[in-house]
Write a protein that holds these residues in place. Sequence first.
Motif, PDB file in Angstrom:
ATOM      1  N   ALA A 194       5.131   5.722 -11.437  1.00 18.41           N
ATOM      2  CA  ALA A 194       6.169   5.731 -10.402  1.00 18.41           C
ATOM      3  C   ALA A 194       5.877   6.857  -9.418  1.00 18.41           C
ATOM      4  O   ALA A 194       5.487   7.955  -9.808  1.00 18.41           O
ATOM      5  CB  ALA A 194       7.538   5.925 -11.023  1.00 18.41           C
ATOM      6  N   VAL A 195       6.062   6.566  -8.150  1.00 22.23           N
ATOM      7  CA  VAL A 195       5.867   7.539  -7.081  1.00 22.23           C
ATOM      8  C   VAL A 195       7.102   7.485  -6.192  1.00 22.23           C
ATOM      9  O   VAL A 195       7.612   6.408  -5.897  1.00 22.23           O
ATOM     10  CB  VAL A 195       4.610   7.194  -6.244  1.00 22.23           C
ATOM     11  CG1 VAL A 195       4.469   8.130  -5.063  1.00 22.23           C
ATOM     12  CG2 VAL A 195       3.366   7.222  -7.101  1.00 22.23           C
ATOM     13  N   LYS A 231      13.808   7.553   1.841  1.00 17.46           N
ATOM     14  CA  LYS A 231      13.371   7.639   0.443  1.00 17.46           C
ATOM     15  C   LYS A 231      12.917   6.266  -0.007  1.00 17.46           C
ATOM     16  O   LYS A 231      13.557   5.261   0.297  1.00 17.46           O
ATOM     17  CB  LYS A 231      14.517   8.130  -0.440  1.00 17.46           C
ATOM     18  CG  LYS A 231      14.149   8.226  -1.915  1.00 17.46           C
ATOM     19  CD  LYS A 231      15.195   8.969  -2.710  1.00 17.46           C
ATOM     20  CE  LYS A 231      16.235   8.061  -3.268  1.00 17.46           C
ATOM     21  NZ  LYS A 231      17.116   8.731  -4.251  1.00 17.46           N
ATOM     22  N   GLU A 232      11.800   6.239  -0.728  1.00 19.81           N
ATOM     23  CA  GLU A 232      11.251   4.988  -1.233  1.00 19.81           C
ATOM     24  C   GLU A 232      10.661   5.238  -2.617  1.00 19.81           C
ATOM     25  O   GLU A 232       9.922   6.196  -2.816  1.00 19.81           O
ATOM     26  CB  GLU A 232      10.161   4.495  -0.274  1.00 19.81           C
ATOM     27  CG  GLU A 232       9.504   3.213  -0.669  1.00 19.81           C
ATOM     28  CD  GLU A 232       8.390   2.818   0.290  1.00 19.81           C
ATOM     29  OE1 GLU A 232       7.906   1.690   0.149  1.00 19.81           O
ATOM     30  OE2 GLU A 232       7.994   3.622   1.146  1.00 19.81           O
ATOM     31  N   LEU A 267       5.601  12.177  -4.159  1.00 23.08           N
ATOM     32  CA  LEU A 267       5.808  13.020  -5.330  1.00 23.08           C
ATOM     33  C   LEU A 267       5.357  12.260  -6.568  1.00 23.08           C
ATOM     34  O   LEU A 267       5.777  11.126  -6.788  1.00 23.08           O
ATOM     35  CB  LEU A 267       7.276  13.409  -5.447  1.00 23.08           C
ATOM     36  CG  LEU A 267       7.833  14.147  -4.229  1.00 23.08           C
ATOM     37  CD1 LEU A 267       9.334  14.239  -4.308  1.00 23.08           C
ATOM     38  CD2 LEU A 267       7.204  15.518  -4.108  1.00 23.08           C
ATOM     39  N   ARG A 268       4.506  12.901  -7.372  1.00 17.88           N
ATOM     40  CA  ARG A 268       3.971  12.263  -8.571  1.00 17.88           C
ATOM     41  C   ARG A 268       4.294  13.035  -9.850  1.00 17.88           C
ATOM     42  O   ARG A 268       4.194  12.485 -10.928  1.00 17.88           O
ATOM     43  CB  ARG A 268       2.453  12.108  -8.455  1.00 17.88           C
ATOM     44  CG  ARG A 268       2.050  11.196  -7.320  1.00 17.88           C
ATOM     45  CD  ARG A 268       0.543  11.188  -7.126  1.00 17.88           C
ATOM     46  NE  ARG A 268       0.187  10.445  -5.942  1.00 17.88           N
ATOM     47  CZ  ARG A 268      -0.149   9.171  -5.942  1.00 17.88           C
ATOM     48  NH1 ARG A 268      -0.194   8.508  -7.070  1.00 17.88           N
ATOM     49  NH2 ARG A 268      -0.457   8.560  -4.823  1.00 17.88           N
ATOM     50  N   SER A 269       4.644  14.306  -9.734  1.00 18.14           N
ATOM     51  CA  SER A 269       4.933  15.085 -10.940  1.00 18.14           C
ATOM     52  C   SER A 269       6.314  14.711 -11.476  1.00 18.14           C
ATOM     53  O   SER A 269       7.248  14.450 -10.713  1.00 18.14           O
ATOM     54  CB  SER A 269       4.856  16.581 -10.652  1.00 18.14           C
ATOM     55  OG  SER A 269       5.834  16.942  -9.720  1.00 18.14           O
ATOM     56  N   ALA A 284      13.870  14.124  -7.042  1.00 17.74           N
ATOM     57  CA  ALA A 284      13.882  13.262  -5.854  1.00 17.74           C
ATOM     58  C   ALA A 284      14.732  12.010  -6.059  1.00 17.74           C
ATOM     59  O   ALA A 284      15.320  11.499  -5.105  1.00 17.74           O
ATOM     60  CB  ALA A 284      12.459  12.873  -5.474  1.00 17.74           C
ATOM     61  N   LEU A 285      14.811  11.514  -7.280  1.00 18.07           N
ATOM     62  CA  LEU A 285      15.624  10.326  -7.538  1.00 18.07           C
ATOM     63  C   LEU A 285      17.110  10.593  -7.321  1.00 18.07           C
ATOM     64  O   LEU A 285      17.875   9.677  -7.044  1.00 18.07           O
ATOM     65  CB  LEU A 285      15.381   9.806  -8.954  1.00 18.07           C
ATOM     66  CG  LEU A 285      14.018   9.150  -9.182  1.00 18.07           C
ATOM     67  CD1 LEU A 285      13.824   8.825 -10.653  1.00 18.07           C
ATOM     68  CD2 LEU A 285      13.854   7.909  -8.315  1.00 18.07           C
ATOM     69  N   ARG A 286      17.539  11.840  -7.433  1.00 14.52           N
ATOM     70  CA  ARG A 286      18.944  12.208  -7.226  1.00 14.52           C
ATOM     71  C   ARG A 286      19.290  12.457  -5.761  1.00 14.52           C
ATOM     72  O   ARG A 286      20.449  12.464  -5.383  1.00 14.52           O
ATOM     73  CB  ARG A 286      19.275  13.477  -8.005  1.00 14.52           C
ATOM     74  CG  ARG A 286      19.367  13.286  -9.473  1.00 14.52           C
ATOM     75  CD  ARG A 286      20.733  12.680  -9.821  1.00 14.52           C
ATOM     76  NE  ARG A 286      20.864  12.521 -11.241  1.00 14.52           N
ATOM     77  CZ  ARG A 286      21.421  13.398 -12.042  1.00 14.52           C
ATOM     78  NH1 ARG A 286      21.912  14.509 -11.557  1.00 14.52           N
ATOM     79  NH2 ARG A 286      21.488  13.170 -13.328  1.00 14.52           N
TER      80      ARG A 286
END
Length: 129
Positions: free
Chosen positions: A90-91, A69-70, A27-29, A36-38
């Motif tokens: 950040a990806v 998750k990475e 994910l880049r957007s 995704a961080l949550r």
Amino acid sequence: MRCYVLSGMAKGIIEDIMRGNVRTIELRSAHNIATALRVNLGECVFLTYSKTSDLTRGVSGIIAEVAGKEVVRQSLFYSSPHYIEESEMAVVRLRLNPRGVGRIIQIKSGELLEPIEAEVVEVTHFTAW
């Protein structure tokens, strides 16, 4: 069920995840990275090709469980004869296990760069009208 929503995904990627051809997505957007961080391992995500502004009741997509998750930082360098420029990006990589097809019942979206959540129902069959 409550799911985090990843929107604006390519239709081909969604189809590949359902077939089991793709397990990990990058994910880049910014809005998808914030969501995704949550997400924690074992939680579900709802992936749809619809844009964030089009997320409403009835939007369909796939439901998947997060198996990994990475967070990765990538540096890009650009140089010319007069200067060197570096930028960092950040990806977030998510490893997914598809669970089925779903449809949004209720959407909960916050401000810019806040995670998007939805109440999603799994669709087990389609009725022809």
